[in-house]
Design an enzyme around this catalytic site. Sequence first.
Site, short mmCIF file in Angstrom:
data_model
loop_
_atom_site.label_atom_id
_atom_site.label_comp_id
_atom_site.label_asym_id
_atom_site.label_seq_id
_atom_site.Cartn_x
_atom_site.Cartn_y
_atom_site.Cartn_z
N TYR A 154 0.84 -1.20 0.00
CA TYR A 154 0.00 0.00 0.00
C TYR A 154 0.88 1.25 0.00
CZ TYR A 154 -2.73 3.84 2.04
OH TYR A 154 -3.29 5.07 2.30
N1 LIG Z 1 -8.07 7.47 6.57
C1 LIG Z 1 -6.77 7.55 6.83
O1 LIG Z 1 -6.32 7.43 7.98
C2 LIG Z 1 -5.80 7.85 5.72
C3 LIG Z 1 -4.44 8.01 6.07
C4 LIG Z 1 -3.52 8.28 5.06
C5 LIG Z 1 -3.95 8.41 3.74
N2 LIG Z 1 -5.26 8.24 3.44
C6 LIG Z 1 -5.66 8.39 2.04
O2 LIG Z 1 -6.74 9.31 2.00
C7 LIG Z 1 -7.65 8.97 0.95
C8 LIG Z 1 -9.06 8.83 1.52
O3 LIG Z 1 -9.03 7.80 2.53
P1 LIG Z 1 -10.35 7.35 3.29
O4 LIG Z 1 -9.94 6.82 4.60
O5 LIG Z 1 -11.38 8.41 3.18
O6 LIG Z 1 -10.76 6.10 2.37
P2 LIG Z 1 -12.20 5.63 1.80
O7 LIG Z 1 -12.01 4.26 1.30
O8 LIG Z 1 -13.24 5.87 2.83
O9 LIG Z 1 -12.42 6.65 0.60
C9 LIG Z 1 -11.86 6.47 -0.68
C10 LIG Z 1 -12.98 6.59 -1.70
O10 LIG Z 1 -12.41 6.50 -3.01
C11 LIG Z 1 -13.29 5.76 -3.83
N3 LIG Z 1 -12.50 5.22 -4.94
C12 LIG Z 1 -11.52 4.27 -4.86
N4 LIG Z 1 -11.01 4.03 -6.07
C13 LIG Z 1 -11.67 4.84 -6.94
C14 LIG Z 1 -11.59 5.05 -8.35
N5 LIG Z 1 -10.75 4.32 -9.11
N6 LIG Z 1 -12.41 5.96 -8.92
C15 LIG Z 1 -13.28 6.69 -8.17
N7 LIG Z 1 -13.41 6.52 -6.83
C16 LIG Z 1 -12.62 5.60 -6.23
C17 LIG Z 1 -13.89 4.71 -2.92
O11 LIG Z 1 -15.13 4.22 -3.39
C18 LIG Z 1 -14.03 5.49 -1.61
O12 LIG Z 1 -15.32 6.04 -1.46
C19 LIG Z 1 -7.10 7.68 0.33
O13 LIG Z 1 -6.35 8.05 -0.82
C20 LIG Z 1 -6.18 7.12 1.39
O14 LIG Z 1 -5.14 6.36 0.83
C21 LIG Z 1 -6.20 7.97 4.39
#
Ligand SMILES: NC(=O)c1ccc[n+]([C@@H]2O[C@H](COP(=O)([O-])OP(=O)(O)OC[C@H]3O[C@@H](n4cnc5c(N)ncnc54)[C@H](O)[C@@H]3O)[C@@H](O)[C@H]2O)c1
Length: 328
Positions: A154
């Site tokens: 990841y």
């Molecule tokens: N939550 C955390 O603690 C955290 C920490 C570091 C980084 N991130 C990053 O932040 C971002 C959001 O994280 P989150 O926790 O809200 O995750 P999440 O899974 O709740 O949200 C991601 C969204 O992206 C959508 N998605 C995925 N692939 C897609 C595509 N190809 N086209 C369109 N939509 C797509 C999914 O359906 C989902 O609704 C991500 O990129 C994640 O890697 C999150």
Amino acid sequence: MSERVVVTGAAGFIGAHLVRALLEAGYDVVGIDAFTPYYAPEAKRANLAELLGRPGFRLVDADLSTMAAKRLERLLAGAAAVVHEAGQPGVHLSWGRAFPTYLRHNVLATQRLLEACTRAGVSRLVAASSSSVYGDAPTYPTTEAAAANPVSPYGVTKLAAEQLCLAYARQPGAALSVVMLRYFTVYGPGQRPDMAFHRFILAALAGRPITVYGDGEQRRDVTHVSDAVSATIKAITAPAVDAVVNVGGGHPVTVNRALELIAQVTGRRLDVTYAPARAGDARHTGADGTRAEALLDWRPEVDLATGLAGQAAWIAGRVRPAIAADID
Ligand SMILES: NC(=O)c1ccc[n+]([C@@H]2O[C@H](COP(=O)([O-])OP(=O)(O)OC[C@H]3O[C@@H](n4cnc5c(N)ncnc54)[C@H](O)[C@@H]3O)[C@@H](O)[C@H]2O)c1
């Protein structure tokens, strides 16, 4: 006329909070989400339910990795900025057979978005990166100058996505400037159901055992979602150009200490068992916030006890009734 921001991953945990905050700040928002099955798409639809009828918000159900390039380009044309939250999260599943899914949603989707941004003349892309790019960092708190040595597939895909954004922004004559936000474990209402605090609070409320992987003394810098969102909105207009910026809560906490706070805010005794640490987890995370303060004029505001109380109230109010038959 209001400025328009395009938010990818708009139905996700951070994306939905961001959409709400952008609408409240007076932006129009086009949200794009593919409702991927990593966790229940119904939970993602619920994240956006009360925003769908709001003036200035439009949701497009589409997958960045497969949608027609022209369609994506049209959605981006004229936007003041694009915020790229879409991605495939989850460190542990990224080993083995699921890896192509990580490549598709973290790397290919980002590359296709960058192509469309370039063709549509977008001038600012803010992209969600992750503390996972650091792996076991040489120093804590960790500055953005530290070498990125991810310890999970990841983290490798998030680092690749960062590098792609920088490569597009570096092209001669590029109109695009990018700000990559390395979020450190985001929590709060709506947190993804696979994440530790969500699982711990739900188990506490249900009187179920909690499994901690490792000895619980691993430290995590955790960031309330309202703080992550305020940093993200600042990055839309920040003069910073082609920068990578830590977004962390600034007060790393051990998992054991977080569990004590969860016991306090839920008023429950926790039944905790310890299992071996899992592949892909860094031992500690800790953000140095100097660059975020300098480039974004941002610092975190929510303390962990307050943030956990809010998350526990959300879980008790929204998630728990849905499974009440199961846990009562
Ligand atoms: N939550 C955390 O603690 C955290 C920490 C570091 C980084 N991130 C990053 O932040 C971002 C959001 O994280 P989150 O926790 O809200 O995750 P999440 O899974 O709740 O949200 C991601 C969204 O992206 C959508 N998605 C995925 N692939 C897609 C595509 N190809 N086209 C369109 N939509 C797509 C999914 O359906 C989902 O609704 C991500 O990129 C994640 O890697 C999150």
